[in-house]
Design a protein around this motif. Structure first.
Motif, PDB file in Angstrom:
ATOM      1  N   GLY A  95      -4.184  -4.605  -0.567  1.00  0.00           N
ATOM      2  CA  GLY A  95      -3.660  -3.342  -0.177  1.00  0.00           C
ATOM      3  C   GLY A  95      -5.175  -2.331  -0.102  1.00  0.00           C
ATOM      4  N   ASP A 111       1.465   4.619   1.800  1.00  0.00           N
ATOM      5  CA  ASP A 111       0.974   3.993   0.757  1.00  0.00           C
ATOM      6  C   ASP A 111       2.264   3.194  -0.221  1.00  0.00           C
ATOM      7  N   HIS A 117       3.570   1.070  -5.018  1.00  0.00           N
ATOM      8  CA  HIS A 117       4.665   0.555  -6.642  1.00  0.00           C
ATOM      9  C   HIS A 117       5.586   0.688  -5.453  1.00  0.00           C
ATOM     10  N   SER A 157       0.843  -3.821  -1.704  1.00  0.00           N
ATOM     11  CA  SER A 157      -0.503  -4.596  -2.059  1.00  0.00           C
ATOM     12  C   SER A 157       0.386  -5.656  -3.082  1.00  0.00           C
ATOM     13  N   LYS A 204       1.902  -6.141  -9.163  1.00  0.00           N
ATOM     14  CA  LYS A 204       2.214  -5.141  -7.934  1.00  0.00           C
ATOM     15  C   LYS A 204       3.771  -5.986  -7.872  1.00  0.00           C
TER      16      LYS A 204
HETATM   17  C1  LIG Z   1      -3.243  -1.267  -5.984  1.00  0.00           C
HETATM   18  C2  LIG Z   1      -3.204   0.436  -5.506  1.00  0.00           C
HETATM   19  C3  LIG Z   1      -3.413   0.633  -4.013  1.00  0.00           C
HETATM   20  C4  LIG Z   1      -4.061  -1.031  -3.265  1.00  0.00           C
HETATM   21  O1  LIG Z   1      -4.251  -1.852  -3.565  1.00  0.00           O
HETATM   22  P1  LIG Z   1      -5.588  -3.344  -3.910  1.00  0.00           P
HETATM   23  O2  LIG Z   1      -4.154  -4.354  -3.043  1.00  0.00           O
HETATM   24  O3  LIG Z   1      -5.150  -3.506  -4.989  1.00  0.00           O
HETATM   25  O4  LIG Z   1      -5.962  -3.191  -2.734  1.00  0.00           O
HETATM   26  C5  LIG Z   1      -3.045   0.529  -2.680  1.00  0.00           C
HETATM   27  N1  LIG Z   1      -2.567   2.490  -3.896  1.00  0.00           N
HETATM   28  C6  LIG Z   1      -2.131   1.811  -4.757  1.00  0.00           C
HETATM   29  C7  LIG Z   1      -1.390   3.319  -5.682  1.00  0.00           C
HETATM   30  C8  LIG Z   1      -2.045   1.036  -5.445  1.00  0.00           C
HETATM   31  O5  LIG Z   1      -1.629   0.666  -6.329  1.00  0.00           O
END
Ligand SMILES: *Cc1c(COP(=O)(O)O)cnc(C)c1O
Length: 400
Positions: free
Chosen positions: A72, A169, A172, A193, A198
């Motif tokens: 992510g 983003d 979640h 992600s 997730k």
């Molecule tokens: C987990 C997460 C990411 C990025 O995820 P990764 O795949 O671990 O790099 C970005 N934003 C939020 C809010 C997250 O919880």
């Protein structure tokens, strides 16, 4: 009370996700059997698991294009570059988020302009407007942190009015909606992600979606496509690449077929799983609704959330909260407190991202986080488990 029977404890792990569905395991073993793990390792007429995942996810999300990447965080970095963020540019971002978000801003050499949150963990839109105007930032990286979606009609209005590009983003909010529109369908580009904690689990992994052909083409080249972009599953036509193919660095962030195979099987279960998360969330919400010292935030009716985590305020001082967290942990309930001065586990506060140097104070955010408690809700918990967790939290909160 005359009851001397020991109080019940909770036994399960807050970090235990469900097994990969059988179909995903079968498909993954098949990929292993071929040895063709790299996404471009395909024969004539063959479509890779990664390309199939891209097509299926674009279809599910309702976006024109989808690009699968290694995480992510990588999706966010690539998205920022693809919309045009250059070193020194300012990027607005809500201050309540996970560390990969400021990490991505830093990685592209941009400067964060952090925005306050409110008591409901939503981005403070008055502060967003004020900071957008005072900083002149032309990008907003909005994290729907812990699944809380702010008034997206207003966000889009502010962005349109001030000429700001929105990057969502959705780490979640995979599957969540605002007024019927899926999160990830409001801005120029969105990031998801598929890291273990997730909504789909491939260990590590990420997805980027957009309706913009140029952004999709730039992102694809940056993901490390070399000149093999025609082998993608949901990418723009060749013309879109003509203009940008030599302008974007290869950042080597490709997803592989093994993880794509695992994800394709989970995508088919996602809608059912979202319902299962929400049943668990609602059991916790009901269990904690009228608990002394605890403030549960009622969700906005315009928001369709995915309840894979649960937040509440504990109205107490720092010492008391630390004590409460320790007492809950002793009974098997793992609570993250976002008010801690030092980052712990996955939890950190904006004032610990020291690599940015001195950041302006965000008093509202600090005061909201000072009472913010958070629990994970894996699908390995039953509804009865959630009732018991709420009971334990309630009993311990009543001791304050
Ligand atoms: C987990 C997460 C990411 C990025 O995820 P990764 O795949 O671990 O790099 C970005 N934003 C939020 C809010 C997250 O919880």
């Amino acid at each position: 009370m005359n009851d001397h029977s020991p109080k019940p404890n909770f036994q399960k792990s807050f970090t235990q996700q469900e097994a990969i569905p059988d179909e995903g395991i079968r498909q993954a073993v098949e990929v292993l059997g071929t040895g063709k793990l790299h996404r471009y390792n395909t024969g004539e007429g063959e479509t890779s698991e990664v390309a199939l995942l891209e097509a299926e996810y674009a279809n599910w999300q309702g976006s024109r294009y989808c690009l699968a990447v290694t995480s992510g965080g990588q999706a966010i970095q690539i998205a920022l570059r693809a919309v045009g963020v250059r070193p020194g540019d300012k990027v607005l971002a809500n201050a309540y988020t996970l560390a990969p978000v400021p990490g991505a801003i830093h990685a592209v050499g941009a400067e964060p302009v952090f925005v306050e949150i409110d008591d409901d963990w939503l981005t403070d839109l008055d502060d967003l407007r004020a900071k957008a105007e005072s900083s002149g930032a032309k990008y907003l990286l909005l994290s729907h942190m812990r699944g809380h979606i702010c008034d997206m009609d207003r966000v889009v209005g502010i962005c349109d009015e001030l000429g700001i590009k929105l990057i969502e983003d959705c780490a979640h909010t995979m599957g969540a909606k605002w007024r019927g529109t899926r999160s990830g369908n409001f801005g120029a580009v969105s990031c998801f992600s598929t890291q273990t904690y997730k909504h789909m689990n491939s260990g590590e992994g990420g997805l980027l979606t957009t309706d913009d052909a140029e952004i999709a083409a730039r992102a694809t080249i940056m993901s490390g496509s070399y000149m093999l972009y025609p082998r993608h599953g949901a990418s723009p036509p060749a013309e879109a690449f003509e203009k940008v193919r030599l302008e974007n660095p290869n950042c080597s962030a490709r997803l592989d077929n093994l993880r794509a195979a695992i994800l394709r099987a989970q995508l088919r279960l996602l809608d059912v799983n979202i319902q299962r998360w929400n049943e668990r969330y609602q059991a916790l919400e009901a269990g904690l609704a009228d608990t002394p010292n605890i403030r549960v935030v009622l969700r906005n009716q315009a928001e369709f959330y995915v309840g894979s985590s649960f937040q509440f305020h504990l109205d107490a001082g720092a010492e008391q909260i630390m004590d409460f967290v320790a007492r809950c942990l002793a009974r098997g309930v793992e609570i993250k407190w976002f008010g801690a001065a030092e980052p712990a586990g996955f939890t950190s506060r904006y004032d610990s991202w020291k690599y940015f140097g001195e950041l302006p104070e965000l008093p509202k955010t600090l005061s909201v986080l000072a009472t913010t408690c958070d629990i994970r809700v894996p699908l390995t918990f039953s509804l009865e488990d959630c009732v018991l967790i709420a009971q334990i939290i309630g009993e311990e909160a009543a001791q304050i």
